[in-house]
Scaffold this active site. Sequence first.
Site, PDB file in Angstrom:
ATOM      1  N   LYS A   1       0.983  -1.357  -0.005  1.00  0.00           N
ATOM      2  CA  LYS A   1      -0.168   0.133   0.096  1.00  0.00           C
ATOM      3  C   LYS A   1       0.629   1.160   0.230  1.00  0.00           C
ATOM      4  O   LYS A   1       0.546   2.143  -0.294  1.00  0.00           O
ATOM      5  CB  LYS A   1      -1.191   0.067   1.388  1.00  0.00           C
ATOM      6  CG  LYS A   1      -0.851  -0.143   2.396  1.00  0.00           C
ATOM      7  CD  LYS A   1      -1.766  -0.135   3.642  1.00  0.00           C
ATOM      8  CE  LYS A   1      -1.245   0.694   4.947  1.00  0.00           C
ATOM      9  NZ  LYS A   1      -2.303   0.507   5.809  1.00  0.00           N
TER      10      LYS A   1
ATOM     11  N   GLN B   1      15.749  -2.015  15.041  1.00  0.00           N
ATOM     12  CA  GLN B   1      16.691  -2.205  15.814  1.00  0.00           C
ATOM     13  C   GLN B   1      17.536  -2.603  16.125  1.00  0.00           C
ATOM     14  O   GLN B   1      18.688  -3.021  14.905  1.00  0.00           O
ATOM     15  CB  GLN B   1      16.322  -0.938  16.590  1.00  0.00           C
ATOM     16  CG  GLN B   1      15.992   0.648  16.312  1.00  0.00           C
ATOM     17  CD  GLN B   1      16.225   1.347  17.189  1.00  0.00           C
ATOM     18  OE1 GLN B   1      15.604   0.826  18.129  1.00  0.00           O
ATOM     19  NE2 GLN B   1      15.351   2.579  17.453  1.00  0.00           N
TER      20      GLN B   1
ATOM     21  N   GLU C   1      20.362  -9.415  24.186  1.00  0.00           N
ATOM     22  CA  GLU C   1      18.755  -8.386  24.873  1.00  0.00           C
ATOM     23  C   GLU C   1      18.122  -9.090  25.679  1.00  0.00           C
ATOM     24  O   GLU C   1      18.335 -10.449  25.569  1.00  0.00           O
ATOM     25  CB  GLU C   1      18.265  -8.206  23.383  1.00  0.00           C
ATOM     26  CG  GLU C   1      18.774  -7.276  22.266  1.00  0.00           C
ATOM     27  CD  GLU C   1      18.410  -7.324  21.434  1.00  0.00           C
ATOM     28  OE1 GLU C   1      17.239  -7.557  20.608  1.00  0.00           O
ATOM     29  OE2 GLU C   1      18.831  -6.297  20.553  1.00  0.00           O
TER      30      GLU C   1
ATOM     31  N   HIS D   1       6.468  -2.534  24.454  1.00  0.00           N
ATOM     32  CA  HIS D   1       7.955  -2.194  24.293  1.00  0.00           C
ATOM     33  C   HIS D   1       8.596  -1.690  25.329  1.00  0.00           C
ATOM     34  O   HIS D   1       7.784  -1.068  25.541  1.00  0.00           O
ATOM     35  CB  HIS D   1       8.731  -1.977  22.840  1.00  0.00           C
ATOM     36  CG  HIS D   1      10.132  -1.876  22.592  1.00  0.00           C
ATOM     37  ND1 HIS D   1      10.727  -1.056  24.088  1.00  0.00           N
ATOM     38  CD2 HIS D   1      11.496  -2.913  22.138  1.00  0.00           C
ATOM     39  CE1 HIS D   1      12.706  -2.052  23.724  1.00  0.00           C
ATOM     40  NE2 HIS D   1      12.419  -2.435  22.671  1.00  0.00           N
TER      41      HIS D   1
ATOM     42  N   ARG E   1      10.913  -9.017  27.590  1.00  0.00           N
ATOM     43  CA  ARG E   1       9.788  -7.276  27.783  1.00  0.00           C
ATOM     44  C   ARG E   1       8.582  -7.515  28.092  1.00  0.00           C
ATOM     45  O   ARG E   1       8.898  -6.022  28.595  1.00  0.00           O
ATOM     46  CB  ARG E   1       9.720  -7.047  25.979  1.00  0.00           C
ATOM     47  CG  ARG E   1       9.446  -7.349  25.016  1.00  0.00           C
ATOM     48  CD  ARG E   1       9.829  -6.760  24.201  1.00  0.00           C
ATOM     49  NE  ARG E   1      11.423  -6.306  23.091  1.00  0.00           N
ATOM     50  CZ  ARG E   1      10.955  -6.581  21.874  1.00  0.00           C
ATOM     51  NH1 ARG E   1      10.526  -6.496  21.537  1.00  0.00           N
ATOM     52  NH2 ARG E   1      13.012  -6.694  21.914  1.00  0.00           N
TER      53      ARG E   1
ATOM     54  N   HIS F   1       3.887  -2.483  20.386  1.00  0.00           N
ATOM     55  CA  HIS F   1       4.973  -2.911  19.271  1.00  0.00           C
ATOM     56  C   HIS F   1       5.175  -3.684  18.548  1.00  0.00           C
ATOM     57  O   HIS F   1       5.677  -3.720  17.297  1.00  0.00           O
ATOM     58  CB  HIS F   1       6.391  -3.116  20.744  1.00  0.00           C
ATOM     59  CG  HIS F   1       8.256  -3.206  19.816  1.00  0.00           C
ATOM     60  ND1 HIS F   1       8.303  -2.850  18.974  1.00  0.00           N
ATOM     61  CD2 HIS F   1       8.928  -4.546  19.430  1.00  0.00           C
ATOM     62  CE1 HIS F   1       9.961  -2.709  18.879  1.00  0.00           C
ATOM     63  NE2 HIS F   1       9.796  -3.729  19.108  1.00  0.00           N
TER      64      HIS F   1
ATOM     65  N   ARG G   1       7.031 -12.796  22.225  1.00  0.00           N
ATOM     66  CA  ARG G   1       7.629 -12.991  21.428  1.00  0.00           C
ATOM     67  C   ARG G   1       9.702 -12.603  21.888  1.00  0.00           C
ATOM     68  O   ARG G   1       9.240 -11.194  22.740  1.00  0.00           O
ATOM     69  CB  ARG G   1       7.893 -12.088  20.125  1.00  0.00           C
ATOM     70  CG  ARG G   1       9.314 -11.684  18.788  1.00  0.00           C
ATOM     71  CD  ARG G   1       8.814 -11.159  18.295  1.00  0.00           C
ATOM     72  NE  ARG G   1       8.623  -9.972  18.150  1.00  0.00           N
ATOM     73  CZ  ARG G   1       9.088  -9.711  18.785  1.00  0.00           C
ATOM     74  NH1 ARG G   1      10.639  -9.244  18.480  1.00  0.00           N
ATOM     75  NH2 ARG G   1       9.611  -8.132  18.649  1.00  0.00           N
TER      76      ARG G   1
HETATM   77  C1  SIN Z   1      15.033  -3.493  20.217  1.00  0.00           C
HETATM   78  O1  SIN Z   1      15.405  -3.250  19.183  1.00  0.00           O
HETATM   79  O2  SIN Z   1      15.013  -3.003  21.158  1.00  0.00           O
HETATM   80  C2  SIN Z   1      13.556  -4.356  19.447  1.00  0.00           C
HETATM   81  C3  SIN Z   1      14.355  -5.748  18.649  1.00  0.00           C
HETATM   82  C4  SIN Z   1      12.629  -6.243  18.332  1.00  0.00           C
HETATM   83  O3  SIN Z   1      11.496  -6.014  18.320  1.00  0.00           O
HETATM   84  O4  SIN Z   1      13.320  -7.842  18.398  1.00  0.00           O
END
Ligand code: SIN
Length: 530
Positions: A37, A49, A117, A232, A272, A331, A366
């Site tokens: 779109k 990111q 992370e 997030h 998260r 997010h 996730r």
């Molecule tokens: C982030 O960089 O914190 C986001 C990456 C993600 O959503 O897995």
Amino acid sequence: MSSAELDLLVLGSGVAGLSAAVRAADTHKMRVGVLTKGELPQATTRWAQGGVAAVLGGDPDSTDLHLADTLKAGAGLCDAEAVRVLVDEGPARVNDLITLGAIFDRDARGELELAREGGHTLARIVHAGGSATGAEVERALVDAVQLTMAVIYEHAFALELIVEAGRCRGISARFPDGSVREVRAANVLVTTGGAGQLYSVTTNPLEATGDGIAMALRAGVAVADIEFMQFHPTALSVDSMPRPLLTEALRGHGALLRDTNGERFVDELQPRDVVSRAETWRMQALGTDHVFLDATGLEQFDQRFPNIAAELAKAGLDPAKDWLPVAPAAHYTCGGIVTDLQGSSSLPGLWAAGEVSCSGVHGANRLASNSLLEGMVFGPRAVEAIEAGVSGPEATGAMRTVLGMDPDRPDVVPAGVIGGRFVHLEPIPVDHGLLPEDAGKARTILQRELTEHAGVLRDAIRLDAAAAVVDATLRAQRGDSVPDHELRNLATVARAVVDAAIRRQESRGAHTRDDFPDTDATFVHRIVYV
Ligand code: SIN
């Protein structure tokens, strides 16, 4: 097959869609169309990111550990088979991207740099441009697809699936000249991403309006796990739509979370959902709308995270000196169109991959940086299945819930299958004029309502209030002769999100009920819309 018919029509142009299109057009010489779109590079992928989680280093990491971390984050609702596929095939797909020309960050010895992370026991996230991974992945794939014979339809809005004799045969779409036409294809792969725009506080771009999920819901294609909207924990708390994301990798490098009194209140490297909840509780207790991310201890911030440094400078913040105001923001849509391990939906000829899908890899929450990975693994898998002549869904992955169970006997759950509760939402009667005529205003009202009443913390009273606004939006939309397509899609998805959140009377993963604060073993099942 008519000569005008495509072998494969891909809806969406993010990592899942373009990985599939390149594989289909290049490797298998299929006649491929890619319909979006916006413009080709304008996909949510571009906004990602942190990076791609994949086991590319050696000991002590292993795909078993990646699998264990993913299952733990998913809070009991992941399909272990699907996660196994994800972690095992992920490294090869990252290498495919490198072959296509994607440039990931490397150390002085030329080895891929690995970041850590939340929810990951080890550093296993490959990244590009510091924290501009999605932009680099998208760039490489757009370049690659433009070298193929794939037909690109830009600024074309997919409206409905064409279903004939129990099979998807293409779509109808509105084209830039205003005409509505059919695009016919032997197979349609939906990769339209998630629905973060359901919320007024979100990291998702304006295009993330749940279009593919809404189309599937309207066609009766199975959709599940839709109540699990992931928030997030570190979106910059500024008045903007969307809110700038401060990557989780900052916490992986040692940034700390502090409340407005300067106190730490959570282990920053938890998954998260845990961190977002802790922040929300702390903000409620202190009567504030943000907490702080303290990245003052990070060295070479500007060099490591140049895109974030630029965003902070725009907000007048210097990460070397200032604590950064952050709050949770919608997010990632963990659920979506139910698929088997090959990406087949419950409707033969209709496939789904990436955020729009529910393959079983995310469960109730996730794991960080598993999203680009899912797209690059499951998009090409769908193409391989089409090439192999697979014509419909099989009882594998999350599809086991749909095909492996008798919808009338949800109490009988075969061994190894995550059970299902099957829901049919009755159509909403037309009764227009209840909301402002202006679709933009109605969208804002819907987004505020979901943020307030179906956000990080939920309860029956708040969810009932949200349901009333969603239903009113749908009634008003259905009365319009020319509906606002994005608003209609948002409201369609919102209805399922709120309905599933009402039905899930427990707290699990990204879904937290104040009135049912515990995880309840009787809810180890998917809520499936059919
Ligand atoms: C982030 O960089 O914190 C986001 C990456 C993600 O959503 O897995």
